[in-house]
Design a protein around this motif. Structure first.
Motif, mmCIF file in Angstrom:
data_model
loop_
_atom_site.group_PDB
_atom_site.id
_atom_site.type_symbol
_atom_site.label_atom_id
_atom_site.label_comp_id
_atom_site.label_asym_id
_atom_site.label_seq_id
_atom_site.Cartn_x
_atom_site.Cartn_y
_atom_site.Cartn_z
ATOM 1 N N MET A 292 -74.166 23.587 -4.655
ATOM 2 C CA MET A 292 -72.967 23.062 -5.273
ATOM 3 C C MET A 292 -72.841 21.581 -4.927
ATOM 4 N N THR A 293 -72.486 20.793 -5.912
ATOM 5 C CA THR A 293 -72.305 19.363 -5.664
ATOM 6 C C THR A 293 -70.861 19.083 -5.266
ATOM 7 N N ASP A 294 -70.645 17.969 -4.599
ATOM 8 C CA ASP A 294 -69.294 17.580 -4.213
ATOM 9 C C ASP A 294 -68.490 17.238 -5.458
ATOM 10 N N PHE A 295 -67.240 17.627 -5.431
ATOM 11 C CA PHE A 295 -66.346 17.343 -6.549
ATOM 12 C C PHE A 295 -66.045 15.844 -6.587
ATOM 13 N N GLN A 296 -66.211 15.250 -7.738
ATOM 14 C CA GLN A 296 -65.894 13.838 -7.929
ATOM 15 C C GLN A 296 -64.584 13.758 -8.702
ATOM 16 N N PHE A 297 -63.569 13.197 -8.074
ATOM 17 C CA PHE A 297 -62.292 13.075 -8.759
ATOM 18 C C PHE A 297 -62.429 12.125 -9.936
ATOM 19 N N PRO A 298 -61.932 12.544 -11.111
ATOM 20 C CA PRO A 298 -61.980 11.650 -12.268
ATOM 21 C C PRO A 298 -60.978 10.510 -12.084
ATOM 22 N N GLU A 299 -61.169 9.476 -12.852
ATOM 23 C CA GLU A 299 -60.324 8.293 -12.728
ATOM 24 C C GLU A 299 -58.848 8.622 -12.955
ATOM 25 N N TRP A 300 -58.555 9.497 -13.935
ATOM 26 C CA TRP A 300 -57.154 9.826 -14.215
ATOM 27 C C TRP A 300 -56.486 10.457 -12.995
ATOM 28 N N TRP A 301 -57.241 11.230 -12.209
ATOM 29 C CA TRP A 301 -56.679 11.881 -11.016
ATOM 30 C C TRP A 301 -56.275 10.827 -9.976
ATOM 31 N N LEU A 302 -57.133 9.859 -9.796
ATOM 32 C CA LEU A 302 -56.884 8.820 -8.798
ATOM 33 C C LEU A 302 -55.677 7.961 -9.148
ATOM 34 N N GLU A 303 -55.336 7.914 -10.430
ATOM 35 C CA GLU A 303 -54.197 7.110 -10.868
ATOM 36 C C GLU A 303 -52.860 7.857 -10.783
ATOM 37 N N LEU A 304 -52.902 9.160 -10.461
ATOM 38 C CA LEU A 304 -51.673 9.949 -10.392
ATOM 39 C C LEU A 304 -50.862 9.630 -9.139
ATOM 40 N N LYS A 305 -49.571 9.808 -9.255
ATOM 41 C CA LYS A 305 -48.697 9.718 -8.090
ATOM 42 C C LYS A 305 -48.946 10.948 -7.236
ATOM 43 N N MET A 306 -48.693 10.839 -5.930
ATOM 44 C CA MET A 306 -48.940 11.950 -5.008
ATOM 45 C C MET A 306 -48.170 13.207 -5.412
ATOM 46 N N LYS A 307 -46.929 13.069 -5.857
ATOM 47 C CA LYS A 307 -46.139 14.253 -6.229
ATOM 48 C C LYS A 307 -46.766 14.967 -7.432
ATOM 49 N N ASP A 308 -47.342 14.217 -8.367
ATOM 50 C CA ASP A 308 -48.002 14.834 -9.509
ATOM 51 C C ASP A 308 -49.294 15.533 -9.090
ATOM 52 N N ARG A 309 -50.039 14.920 -8.197
ATOM 53 C CA ARG A 309 -51.248 15.564 -7.667
ATOM 54 C C ARG A 309 -50.880 16.875 -6.981
ATOM 55 N N ASN A 310 -49.846 16.837 -6.156
ATOM 56 C CA ASN A 310 -49.424 18.038 -5.431
ATOM 57 C C ASN A 310 -48.996 19.148 -6.377
ATOM 58 N N LYS A 311 -48.323 18.779 -7.451
ATOM 59 C CA LYS A 311 -47.894 19.755 -8.448
ATOM 60 C C LYS A 311 -49.111 20.436 -9.090
ATOM 61 N N ILE A 312 -50.108 19.642 -9.444
ATOM 62 C CA ILE A 312 -51.317 20.194 -10.060
ATOM 63 C C ILE A 312 -52.082 21.065 -9.074
ATOM 64 N N VAL A 313 -52.204 20.624 -7.834
ATOM 65 C CA VAL A 313 -52.901 21.421 -6.808
ATOM 66 C C VAL A 313 -52.201 22.764 -6.638
ATOM 67 N N LYS A 314 -50.883 22.756 -6.592
ATOM 68 C CA LYS A 314 -50.109 23.993 -6.440
ATOM 69 C C LYS A 314 -50.371 24.948 -7.606
ATOM 70 N N LEU A 315 -50.359 24.426 -8.831
ATOM 71 C CA LEU A 315 -50.610 25.268 -9.998
ATOM 72 C C LEU A 315 -52.041 25.811 -9.997
ATOM 73 N N CYS A 316 -52.996 24.998 -9.612
ATOM 74 C CA CYS A 316 -54.391 25.454 -9.538
ATOM 75 C C CYS A 316 -54.554 26.543 -8.476
ATOM 76 N N ASP A 317 -53.930 26.348 -7.322
ATOM 77 C CA ASP A 317 -54.046 27.323 -6.239
ATOM 78 C C ASP A 317 -53.440 28.669 -6.595
ATOM 79 N N ARG A 318 -52.466 28.680 -7.487
ATOM 80 C CA ARG A 318 -51.835 29.935 -7.903
ATOM 81 C C ARG A 318 -52.605 30.626 -9.022
#
Length: 119
Positions: free
Chosen positions: A1-27
């Motif tokens: 398995m290769t390391d996950f490379q965050f896309p550019e759009w992810w890096l531009e997100l605010k921390m609260k938006d990243r956390n929201k997406i991580v929470k939805l993915c984890d569920r």
């Protein structure tokens, strides 16, 4: 398995938006059809697992599905999938920051208007 490379759009997100997406993915739970069949629908999953509401997203790359419930029903949905399974599907959790996780994060970010539409 290769390391996950965050896309550019992810890096531009605010921390609260990243956390929201991580929470939805984890569920979310990955559902892989055991045989050729039509599309998996939210109504089909809700009826099979005896829950009120679910979200079903298709991974166009693999043909698999991601299923998640609302906040209040999330643990109940995962427990029902674990205990009885979803008929006709193999299910498993999604590896955080793996390829599937990256595609799911993008799927979630699109309707939220968080992902750059030029990608």
């Amino acid at each position: 398995m290769t390391d996950f490379q965050f896309p550019e759009w992810w890096l531009e997100l605010k921390m609260k938006d990243r956390n929201k997406i991580v929470k939805l993915c984890d569920r979310s739970v990955l559902c892989i059809a055991r045989e050729t069949r039509g599309p998996l629908t939210a109504d089909e999953v809700a009826k099979a697992l005896e829950v009120k509401r679910v979200v079903v997203l298709c991974d166009e790359t693999t043909g698999h599905y991601w299923v998640r419930g609302p906040d209040k029903e999330s643990s109940s949905l995962r427990r029902r999938i674990h205990d009885g399974g979803l008929p006709g599907f193999t299910t498993r959790q999604i590896d955080r920051y793996g390829e599937e996780w990256g595609r799911l994060a993008g799927k979630i970010a699109d309707p939220m208007g968080l992902r750059n539409s030029s990608e």
